[in-house]
Design an enzyme around this catalytic site. Sequence first.
Site, mmCIF file in Angstrom:
data_model
loop_
_atom_site.group_PDB
_atom_site.id
_atom_site.type_symbol
_atom_site.label_atom_id
_atom_site.label_comp_id
_atom_site.label_asym_id
_atom_site.label_seq_id
_atom_site.Cartn_x
_atom_site.Cartn_y
_atom_site.Cartn_z
ATOM 1 N N GLU A 164 0.792 -1.226 0.000
ATOM 2 C CA GLU A 164 0.000 0.000 0.000
ATOM 3 C C GLU A 164 0.834 1.291 0.000
ATOM 4 O O GLU A 164 0.792 2.068 0.956
ATOM 5 C CB GLU A 164 -0.957 0.018 1.204
ATOM 6 C CG GLU A 164 -1.961 -1.106 1.153
ATOM 7 C CD GLU A 164 -2.970 -1.068 2.310
ATOM 8 O OE1 GLU A 164 -2.854 -0.200 3.194
ATOM 9 O OE2 GLU A 164 -3.874 -1.907 2.314
ATOM 10 N N GLU A 357 -5.531 -8.467 0.742
ATOM 11 C CA GLU A 357 -6.179 -8.055 1.995
ATOM 12 C C GLU A 357 -7.650 -7.785 1.713
ATOM 13 O O GLU A 357 -8.013 -7.169 0.701
ATOM 14 C CB GLU A 357 -5.567 -6.768 2.564
ATOM 15 C CG GLU A 357 -4.194 -6.951 3.143
ATOM 16 C CD GLU A 357 -3.664 -5.666 3.809
ATOM 17 O OE1 GLU A 357 -4.474 -4.817 4.225
ATOM 18 O OE2 GLU A 357 -2.424 -5.539 3.865
HETATM 19 O O1 IFM Z 1 -4.172 -3.048 9.085
HETATM 20 C C1 IFM Z 1 -4.110 -2.514 7.804
HETATM 21 C C2 IFM Z 1 -2.953 -3.112 7.042
HETATM 22 O O2 IFM Z 1 -1.759 -2.925 7.700
HETATM 23 C C3 IFM Z 1 -2.852 -2.462 5.691
HETATM 24 N N1 IFM Z 1 -4.105 -2.499 4.982
HETATM 25 C C4 IFM Z 1 -5.289 -2.102 5.681
HETATM 26 C C5 IFM Z 1 -5.378 -2.794 7.036
HETATM 27 C C6 IFM Z 1 -6.634 -2.328 7.769
HETATM 28 O O3 IFM Z 1 -6.616 -0.949 7.955
#
Ligand code: IFM
Length: 452
Positions: A164, A357
């Site tokens: 990210e 994710e």
């Molecule tokens: O916890 C985070 C993760 O580290 C990165 N993506 C989003 C998740 C939730 O906010």
Amino acid sequence: MNKFKEDFVWGVAASSYQIEGAAEQDGRSDSVWDMFCREPGKIKDSSDGRIACDHYNRYQDDVRMIADLNVKAYRLSTAWPRIIPDGYGKVNEKGLAFYDKLVDELLAAGVTPWITLYHWDMPTCLFDQGGWLNPASSDWFADYARVVTERLSDRVTNWFTLNEPQVFLGLGHQVGEHAPGLQLPFEKVLLASHNSLLAHGKAVQVMRAVAKQPLKIGAAPVGVVNFPTSDDPALVEAARKSTFSVSGVNCFSNTWYADPMLKGEYPEDGLELFEHYLPKFGADDMKQICQPLDMYAANIYAGTPLEFNDKGEVVTAESSLLGCGRTTMDWNVTPDCLYWGPKFLYERYGLPIVVTENGLASCDWVHVNGEVDDAGRVDYVQRHLRALRQAAADGTDVAGYFYWSIMDNFEWGFGYQQRFGMVHVDYHTQKRTPKRSAYWYRDVINSNGEIL
Ligand code: IFM
């Protein structure tokens, strides 16, 4: 089709700073997140990741727990300050050995490790030298990538460079809500972002050069998704266009990162919009950044539904959001994002999609009967996986899904107030309690998605 393909990867994810703890153990140095957490007022519950889930000392039990849930793959991140405490140069054998042991433990338990090299914990000593603004930062990162790849690539095939970038640059360097807490002028944000893209490209090259076997490499950006609320082809195209547009003076777009990585150019609309902020880039930079990748990893939690208004303009479909489910992060529950996001990304970049994710935050607690009944999470994952399965049935090449997160953990600026885990963590005792969703996910995995 009511199942995923046979080799679909069922996984869970976590990251080093969020679960490992052991901040001062075995030679680990300070990271920008340790530094940021020390600043009063930055973390909602004034906590930090110094202990977190103490995964560093409990990894064997945690691996057993993952394997018992029949999860096939675990996406972890390696901590740069544990492995190279000075940021570059000398390797800390004890830090590297931790990941060696973790990888072996996972493989012995039948769980495939997937590694992310950068999930935001840059060594503070590098930040003190300018961090991502320093032109040398891409070489620092490539060198760190080399060290980890040399050590683990005999057993680990699947790798991600940056997690990210939109967030560690946008929230970390522009908005200031994440480490290192900067509010830089936009031209500097763009410079940091360009350097991180270079870091990605150089890392990919060095990883392939030193790997002990052919690797599958990607990056794991945020997947920004704007999706249509009907099948009207004009609306579908409008949603696609807006999903891939750069529309604000900020870093939160898909294309500012993915186009350079995969097409070798910054998107035209971004170049126009950022005209007054663009730093001078090296002539050869795009060649370095754009390296062949094996998969498109996307972190997708929610999306924005679109419709046409009376004037024929495309706008947020507020009516479809009325009364919409919301997580404790205040994020809308919009399962269609996992249909349209992977579809759009696949059609644009042509790589297999791995959802690295997706998950729901809530305020779970252990009930008097000792169980955690997180019905909302079961429903969230079910709806999203159904959408993903439909995308696959309609032709999107979907290679895998990683639930975020295997266990509750340190949720950055929210501290421990947000629980994303399928396993509850009692932060006083470190007791792990699998929630209903964990057992449900195990059954989904066992059926390869058929029971969804
Ligand atoms: O916890 C985070 C993760 O580290 C990165 N993506 C989003 C998740 C939730 O906010």
